[in-house]
Design an enzyme around this catalytic site. Structure first.
Site, PDB file in Angstrom:
ATOM      1  CB  CYS A  38      -0.924   0.005   1.198  1.00 25.79           C
ATOM      2  SG  CYS A  38      -1.989  -1.433   1.243  1.00 25.79           S
ATOM      3  CG  HIS A  94      -3.249   3.159   2.170  1.00 23.06           C
ATOM      4  ND1 HIS A  94      -3.699   2.840   0.919  1.00 23.06           N
ATOM      5  CD2 HIS A  94      -3.393   2.035   2.936  1.00 23.06           C
ATOM      6  CE1 HIS A  94      -4.090   1.573   0.907  1.00 23.06           C
ATOM      7  NE2 HIS A  94      -3.912   1.063   2.119  1.00 23.06           N
ATOM      8  CG  ASN A 129      -6.572  -1.247   1.187  1.00 22.84           C
ATOM      9  OD1 ASN A 129      -5.878  -0.770   0.298  1.00 22.84           O
ATOM     10  ND2 ASN A 129      -6.067  -1.723   2.313  1.00 22.84           N
TER      11      ASN A 129
END
Ligand code: ACO
Length: 325
Positions: A112, A252, A282
């Site tokens: 990520c 994020h 996500n």
């Protein structure tokens, strides 16, 4: 010489998986998912649609936004933890798809945090005057590593891509700093343990579903908040800034509660925090460039806007990038 983002682009697949869809496949509820994660839907790639396909569309859109031709691209860096295949790199496939024949191309693996790691490499190459026009792409087909039978993870992830064209320019605006961190001691908090060189695909790997994401959710949650706060503070202190100097904060997108807790610790009003997790889930390395592109297109980021990007992900990895647009 500064590295400046002169164009952004993004792409998500058409197919949408809603919380109600998930209610039909695992023991969960729309209410649980919305309250605990902020996620309402995610986009899912079609069979055969890999990270290079999504990344190519985002990259083409970023090039058009930057008014650059594919022949102008000197370097393509792709952040992904879901490459089309172990090799060649997804960056080489995107280079081929775009016809950017003059570009050097390689991938970066930092889950990520990948887009910020890739942006930092672009920044260094540009300031060293090795390359002038760098295409940085974050692209993921997280659905390819998501266990659709595991309710603790299958609700979280989505597919998508975002891209930025970074160019070397004279002047004060551009990337001001990058701060990157890694801690391999905690590799097992979020991982895909099987299907790689240590445990190649086998009947055991498939039966134990080791080719899918395994995550220790609540430990990851706590560290994500702590590290994203630290990363933000590190960037601010390197430039003698306070949180009031930041116009747009793009963290994020892993969980709305992680984002809200980080903002609260930083005493940052939510009006300046970008949160689009409700729509996309996500998307790992794609989450920051996707949100960045949305903000640019909504005209929330203009000349002189101070933007702070902060990431946290598997590795563990965490990072910040401070930009004066
Ligand atoms: N539906 C209903 N109940 C559920 C679900 C679900 N989908 N998932 C878990 N539960 C249950 C659990 O079984 C547990 O039940 P129990 O109390 O009877 O044991 C209860 O809900 C609470 O579970 P927790 O795991 O404590 O829930 P939490 O509030 O921590 O939320 C979540 C879980 C959403 C995964 C959260 O921990 C999280 O977002 N973690 C961080 C993820 C992250 O940041 N990832 C970033 C990196 S990803 C990358 O790098 C690729």
């Amino acid at each position: 010489m500064r590295a400046k983002i002169i164009g952004t682009g993004s792409y998500v697949p058409h197919s949408v998986l809603t919380n109600s869809d998930l209610e039909r496949s695992v023991d969960t509820s729309d209410q649980w998912i919305t309250e605990r994660t902020g996620i309402r839907s995610r986009h899912i790639a079609s069979p055969g649609e890999g990270s290079s396909a999504l990344g190519t569309k985002a990259a083409a859109s970023a090039l058009s936004c930057a008014h650059l031709d594919q022949a102008d691209v000197d370097l393509i860096i792709v952040a992904t933890c879901t490459p089309d295949m172990p090799f060649p790199s997804t960056a080489c496939l995107i280079q081929r798809n775009l016809g950017a024949t003059a570009a050097v191309a390689f991938d970066v693996s930092a889950a990520c945090s990948g887009f910020l790691f890739a942006l930092s490499i672009a920044d260094h190459y540009i300031r060293a005057e090795t390359y002038r026009n760098v295409l940085v792409v974050g692209t993921e087909v997280m659905s390819s590593v998501t266990d659709s039978t595991d309710r603790t993870t299958c609700i979280l992830f989505g597919d998508g891509a975002g891209a930025a064209v970074v160019q070397g320019v004279d002047g004060e605006n551009g990337i001001l700093s990058n701060h990157l961190h890694s801690n391999g001691q905690r590799w097992d908090l979020i991982c895909v343990p099987g299907g790689g060189s240590q445990q190649p695909l086998s009947e055991t790997v498939l039966n134990e579903r080791l080719n899918f994401i395994k995550m220790r959710g609540s430990a990851t949650f706590k560290l994500a908040v702590k590290m994203m706060e630290q990363a933000a503070r590190e960037a601010l202190s390197a430039h003698h800034l306070t949180i009031d100097d930041i116009d747009i904060f793009i963290p994020h997108q892993a969980n709305s509660r992680i984002i809200e807790a980080t903002a609260k610790r930083l005493q940052l009003p939510m009006e300046r925090v970008v949160m689009n997790i409700g729509q996309y889930g996500n998307t790992s390395a794609a989450s920051i460039p996707l949100a960045l592109d949305e903000m640019v297109r909504a005209n929330r980021i203009k000349d002189g806007t101070r933007v702070l990007l902060v990431a946290f992900g598997s590795g563990l990895t965490w990072a910040s990038t401070l930009i004066r647009w």
